[in-house]
Design an enzyme around this catalytic site. Structure first.
Site, PDB file in Angstrom:
ATOM      1  N   HIS A   1      -1.685   1.021  -7.332  1.00 36.35           N
ATOM      2  CA  HIS A   1      -1.572  -0.420  -6.805  1.00 36.35           C
ATOM      3  C   HIS A   1      -1.604  -0.286  -5.293  1.00 36.35           C
ATOM      4  CE1 HIS A   1       0.920  -4.101  -7.219  1.00 36.35           C
ATOM      5  NE2 HIS A   1       0.595  -3.852  -6.030  1.00 36.35           N
TER       6      HIS A   1
ATOM      7  N   HIS B   1       2.328  -9.110 -11.599  1.00 32.84           N
ATOM      8  CA  HIS B   1       3.460  -9.048 -10.577  1.00 32.84           C
ATOM      9  C   HIS B   1       4.585 -10.036 -11.459  1.00 32.84           C
ATOM     10  CE1 HIS B   1       5.174  -9.748  -6.555  1.00 32.84           C
ATOM     11  NE2 HIS B   1       6.017 -10.538  -7.498  1.00 32.84           N
TER      12      HIS B   1
ATOM     13  N   LYS C   1      -5.498  -8.958 -12.397  1.00 33.04           N
ATOM     14  CA  LYS C   1      -4.099  -9.164 -11.725  1.00 33.04           C
ATOM     15  C   LYS C   1      -3.418 -10.676 -12.148  1.00 33.04           C
ATOM     16  CE  LYS C   1      -0.520  -7.992  -9.636  1.00 33.04           C
ATOM     17  NZ  LYS C   1      -0.320  -7.246  -8.458  1.00 33.04           N
TER      18      LYS C   1
ATOM     19  N   HIS D   1       5.087  -2.535  -9.833  1.00 32.36           N
ATOM     20  CA  HIS D   1       6.109  -2.194  -8.742  1.00 32.36           C
ATOM     21  C   HIS D   1       7.657  -2.766  -9.286  1.00 32.36           C
ATOM     22  CE1 HIS D   1       5.151  -6.435  -8.100  1.00 32.36           C
ATOM     23  NE2 HIS D   1       4.346  -6.217  -7.072  1.00 32.36           N
TER      24      HIS D   1
HETATM   25  N1  NCD Z   1       4.542  -6.262  -2.380  1.00 28.29           N
HETATM   26  C1  NCD Z   1       4.452  -7.340  -1.357  1.00 28.29           C
HETATM   27  O1  NCD Z   1       5.517  -7.391  -0.828  1.00 28.29           O
HETATM   28  N2  NCD Z   1       3.474  -7.860  -0.783  1.00 28.29           N
HETATM   29  C2  NCD Z   1       2.167  -7.694  -1.369  1.00 28.29           C
HETATM   30  C3  NCD Z   1       1.874  -8.344  -2.472  1.00 28.29           C
HETATM   31  C4  NCD Z   1       2.585  -7.913  -3.627  1.00 28.29           C
HETATM   32  O2  NCD Z   1       2.172  -6.767  -4.228  1.00 28.29           O
HETATM   33  O3  NCD Z   1       3.377  -8.412  -4.346  1.00 28.29           O
HETATM   34  C5  NCD Z   1       0.849  -8.010  -0.314  1.00 28.29           C
HETATM   35  O4  NCD Z   1      -0.106  -8.356  -0.743  1.00 28.29           O
HETATM   36  O5  NCD Z   1       1.521  -8.136   1.036  1.00 28.29           O
HETATM   37 ZN    ZN Z   2       1.121  -5.346  -4.357  1.00 30.35          ZN
HETATM   38 ZN    ZN Z   3       3.113  -7.826  -6.273  1.00 28.46          ZN
END
Ligand code: NCD
Ligand code: ZN
Ligand code: ZN
Length: 351
Positions: free
Chosen positions: A17, A139, A102, A177
């Site tokens: 990721h 997500h 995604k 995540h």
């Molecule tokens: N993780 C984050 O805080 N930001 C990610 C988007 C995401 O993975 O949700 C991004 O593209 O900046």
């Molecule tokens: Zn991300």
């Molecule tokens: Zn994300």
């Protein structure tokens, strides 16, 4: 007890990721990720998002063109699911080498405005993915204004993920995540078609790192850092040896002035020291011997891709993370900027 090792050799890991962004920024992001990983799942949340097989193929070419000479690195491409992604695009995407799609609930995170407003609208496309063997990457946060931001992941599992898995039992899904004990437990208990990625920053930090002693915009990401009890559950999951937890940095660079802002962007730039940060988290848990499975084996096994064969070496060697890196016309501040790390990835070819 044996003394702590000073050298750690692993099968070369992959990042399941990452956000590489586009344009001139690729020179930096691709170099950093390629120095650490053999392959990476490249997120499609560009502006505009990557929604066709042709766009994914063109983006892949731009990434390959940004690879430093002599560095082997394979970007694995994804499409961005919208309410209108036609099922026919899935077969074209598979033929173009796209491995996953995604799901961003509309409004959940950076560049998610074009995301899905109602999952039922995507069901024919999800059926096509299930048939074609493309993975769904998620997500996992609800976006309802009345749900507290710290609860959005747990509520997503209940309201969205559970019904989705019931309707598509053959679809392989990665909950990206993860940040909560609820998510770790849910994935651990699920069947073989559900896995999760875990970032280094969610293994290392709880929400105090964001809010105690002043607001720290470089620790702001989505899903937002949670309480210590959740961090501990993530560490337990990552170091458990369970094959459906694996490495995904969610390295998400933003220009420094957009992070240090009245309305700062979400995302931590971890790519330049990704393995070092994971090694630190695994060592703190007394589980360095579990890092290889998490970083190098579980991901390809779940995706149905071959494991890498070459190896990388980390050494116990103090170094200071640079304050800034060039980021197109701007600069980006990496996580731990100006701080000393205790592990260092050795350049490819060094013993
Ligand atoms: N993780 C984050 O805080 N930001 C990610 C988007 C995401 O993975 O949700 C991004 O593209 O900046
Ligand atoms: Zn991300
Ligand atoms: Zn994300």
């Amino acid at each position: 007890m044996s003394p702590a090792p000073d050298t750690l050799t692993l099968i070369r890991p992959d990042d399941w990721h990452v956000h590489l962004r586009d344009g001139a920024a690729l020179a930096t992001t691709v170099a950093h990720t390629a120095a650490q990983f053999a392959r990476a799942i490249v997120m499609p949340n560009l502006k505009p998002p990557v929604t066709t097989a042709a766009q994914a193929a063109a983006y892949r070419e731009r990434i390959l063109a940004a690879r430093p000479a002599g560095v082997a690195f394979e970007p694995l491409m994804t499409l961005y699911l919208t309410d209108h992604l036609p099922p026919q695009e899935i077969e074209r995407a598979r033929e173009a080498g796209v491995v996953a799609v995604k799901l961003y609930p509309a409004g959940a995170t950076t560049n998610s405005d074009a995301g899905v407003t109602d999952l039922r609208r995507t069901y024919r496309t999800l059926e096509a993915m299930q048939r074609a063997g493309l993975l769904l990457l998620v997500h996992g946060e609800v976006t309802d204004a009345e749900i507290d931001i710290f609860d959005r992941e747990a509520v997503f599992i209940e309201r969205v993920l559970e019904p989705l898995r019931r309707d598509f039992p053959g679809l392989r899904i990665v909950l990206e995540h993860i940040t909560t004990k609820e998510a770790a437990q849910y994935v651990a208990d699920a069947g073989p078609n559900l896995a999760a990625t875990i970032t280094a920053h969610h293994l290392l930090y709880n929400r105090n790192a964001l809010l105690a002693g002043g607001i720290r915009p470089h620790h702001y990401c989505l899903p937002v850092l949670k309480r210590e009890v959740h961090r501990q559950a993530l560490v337990a999951a990552a170091t458990s040896g369970h094959p459906r937890f694996f490495l995904g940095t969610d390295s998400a660079p933003h220009a420094v002035q957009l992070k240090e802002h009245a309305c700062g962007c979400a995302g931590c730039y971890t790519a330049p020291a990704a393995l070092e940060l994971y090694a630190e988290a695994f060592e703190a848990a007394g589980a360095l011997d579990r890092l290889e499975g998490f970083a190098s084996l579980h991901g390809p096994d779940f995706y149905g891709l071959p494991r890498n064969t070459e190896r990388v070496t980390l050494k116990r060697e103090a170094w200071t993370v640079p304050e800034r890196h060039r980021f197109g016309d701007a600069e980006v501040r990496p996580l731990r900027a100006g701080e000393t790390l205790r592990w260092r990835l050795q350049p490819a070819g060094a013993a």
